[in-house]
Design a protein around this motif. Structure first.
Motif, PDB file in Angstrom:
ATOM      1  N   SER A   1       0.784  -1.095   0.125  1.00 12.88           N
ATOM      2  CA  SER A   1       0.025  -0.079   0.107  1.00 12.88           C
ATOM      3  C   SER A   1       1.104   1.238  -0.113  1.00 12.88           C
ATOM      4  CB  SER A   1      -0.995  -0.019   1.200  1.00 12.88           C
ATOM      5  OG  SER A   1      -1.750  -0.971   1.151  1.00 12.88           O
ATOM      6  N   THR A   2       2.434   1.430   0.557  1.00 15.03           N
ATOM      7  CA  THR A   2       3.436   2.597   1.081  1.00 15.03           C
ATOM      8  C   THR A   2       4.491   2.332   0.763  1.00 15.03           C
ATOM      9  OG1 THR A   2       4.171   1.797   2.449  1.00 15.03           O
ATOM     10  CG2 THR A   2       1.887   3.208   2.593  1.00 15.03           C
ATOM     11  N   GLU A   3       4.863   2.820  -0.239  1.00 17.29           N
ATOM     12  CA  GLU A   3       6.774   2.871  -1.268  1.00 17.29           C
ATOM     13  C   GLU A   3       6.993   1.642   0.132  1.00 17.29           C
ATOM     14  OE1 GLU A   3       9.843   5.104  -3.365  1.00 17.29           O
ATOM     15  OE2 GLU A   3       8.431   5.807  -2.442  1.00 17.29           O
TER      16      GLU A   3
ATOM     17  N   GLN B   1       8.740  -2.320  -0.996  1.00 16.69           N
ATOM     18  CA  GLN B   1       9.801  -2.362  -0.717  1.00 16.69           C
ATOM     19  C   GLN B   1      10.216  -3.383  -0.181  1.00 16.69           C
ATOM     20  OE1 GLN B   1      12.445  -0.975  -2.889  1.00 16.69           O
ATOM     21  NE2 GLN B   1      13.712  -1.848  -2.348  1.00 16.69           N
ATOM     22  N   GLN B   2       9.632  -4.022   0.834  1.00 19.53           N
ATOM     23  CA  GLN B   2       9.539  -5.258   1.684  1.00 19.53           C
ATOM     24  C   GLN B   2       9.326  -5.983   1.067  1.00 19.53           C
ATOM     25  OE1 GLN B   2       7.651  -4.636   5.560  1.00 19.53           O
ATOM     26  NE2 GLN B   2       8.919  -6.141   6.590  1.00 19.53           N
ATOM     27  N   MET B   3       8.067  -6.280   0.305  1.00 25.09           N
ATOM     28  CA  MET B   3       7.841  -6.602  -0.173  1.00 25.09           C
ATOM     29  C   MET B   3       8.209  -7.659  -1.394  1.00 25.09           C
ATOM     30  SD  MET B   3       3.653  -7.571  -1.243  1.00 25.09           S
ATOM     31  CE  MET B   3       2.890  -9.061  -1.926  1.00 25.09           C
ATOM     32  N   TYR B   4       8.374  -6.306  -2.225  1.00 26.03           N
ATOM     33  CA  TYR B   4       9.228  -6.806  -3.302  1.00 26.03           C
ATOM     34  C   TYR B   4      10.763  -7.717  -2.812  1.00 26.03           C
ATOM     35  CZ  TYR B   4      12.287  -5.782  -7.568  1.00 26.03           C
ATOM     36  OH  TYR B   4      13.412  -6.137  -8.412  1.00 26.03           O
TER      37      TYR B   4
ATOM     38  N   HIS C   1       7.247  -3.183 -10.862  1.00 29.45           N
ATOM     39  CA  HIS C   1       6.876  -1.535 -11.406  1.00 29.45           C
ATOM     40  C   HIS C   1       5.842  -0.952 -10.909  1.00 29.45           C
ATOM     41  CE1 HIS C   1      10.452  -2.112 -14.366  1.00 29.45           C
ATOM     42  NE2 HIS C   1       9.761  -3.475 -14.870  1.00 29.45           N
ATOM     43  N   HIS C   2       5.783  -1.322  -9.039  1.00 27.17           N
ATOM     44  CA  HIS C   2       4.203  -1.018  -8.635  1.00 27.17           C
ATOM     45  C   HIS C   2       5.002   0.373  -7.901  1.00 27.17           C
ATOM     46  CE1 HIS C   2       0.834  -1.260  -6.502  1.00 27.17           C
ATOM     47  NE2 HIS C   2       1.568  -1.236  -6.003  1.00 27.17           N
TER      48      HIS C   2
END
Length: 238
Positions: free
Chosen positions: A203-205, A209-212, A236-237
């Motif tokens: 939901s947030t950057e 980043q953590q999920m990516y 590229h989210h």
């Protein structure tokens, strides 16, 4: 891609008229015996939906599970509720099992349900208020998850990650449009969905980043094992 949608208490799944998987009075998501697919599956989190496994002959058996303890030897259940896109189960199961091993969640039950555009659009509308098909929706079994930490079950019936609904028709159409391999993208999408079941969000950057990074870690190991070059769904989210 979609974060785990919120549940509405005491609500059962409604399918469009004529959809594979019609409703029976005692089986949420199934409306009539005539429309039960060869492999029916209606599922969700224990606090909201009961689990059901609808066998080929409904007249012979309809197994209802209120907890995963009835299926101790069936930790990975794959169900295909659509006929738009052929699904090769052997490579699909192999890839999911590899992802489970990489994540260290083999001891948890997992449901993976393949649906068409109409079904995934219905779920997307009911649980995310977005009236369009999507590629994946994840329904975690556990609440208040912390990304990066495994659930801590208190009983055997709680060894359950939840369910992943794959909009395989939507995924296939996007692959055709982008000239991508369907099964590669399906594998990446499952990895994405499993991250949601473990509390990851985008939901947030910062969350993205953590999920990516987690998706990249999973796929790096999967690429090593299977000699592929899979990239995270959320690349590229942001």
């Amino acid at each position: 891609m979609a974060e785990a949608p919120p549940y509405r208490k005491s609500e059962s799944l409604e399918l469009p008229e004529g959809e594979a998987g019609a409703r029976l009075p005692f089986c949420p998501g199934i409306r009539s015996e005539a429309e039960v697919p060869l492999e029916g599956w209606c599922s969700g989190r224990g606090s909201c939906w009961n689990y059901h496994c609808c066998l080929n002959d409904v007249g012979k058996a309809l197994l209802c599970r209120a907890s995963s303890s009835l299926f101790k030897d069936m930790s990975l259940l794959i169900r295909n509720l659509q006929r738009a896109i052929p699904i090769r189960r052997v490579p699909l199961r192999k890839n999911i099992e590899q992802i489970r091993r990489i994540l260290g969640v083999q001891q948890f039950d997992l449901g993976v349900i393949c649906v068409n555009n109409r079904h995934i659009q219905l779920l997307n509308r009911n649980y995310r208020w977005k009236d369009s098909p999507t590629d994946v929706l994840s329904f975690p079994f556990h609440e208040n998850l912390t990304a990066g930490e495994l659930p801590q079950p208190c009983a055997r019936g709680e060894y359950n990650l939840g369910d992943i609904f794959l909009g395989v028709e939507h995924i296939y159409q996007e692959c055709e449009e982008n000239k991508e391999d369907f099964y590669s993208i399906l594998t990446v999408t499952i990895a994405h969905g499993m991250c949601h079941l473990l509390g990851y969000k985008h939901s947030t950057e910062t969350e993205w980043q953590q999920m990516y990074e987690k998706e990249a870690q999973i796929l790096l190991e999967l690429n090593r094992l299977s000699d592929t070059n899979l990239q995270p769904l959320t690349k590229h989210h942001f």
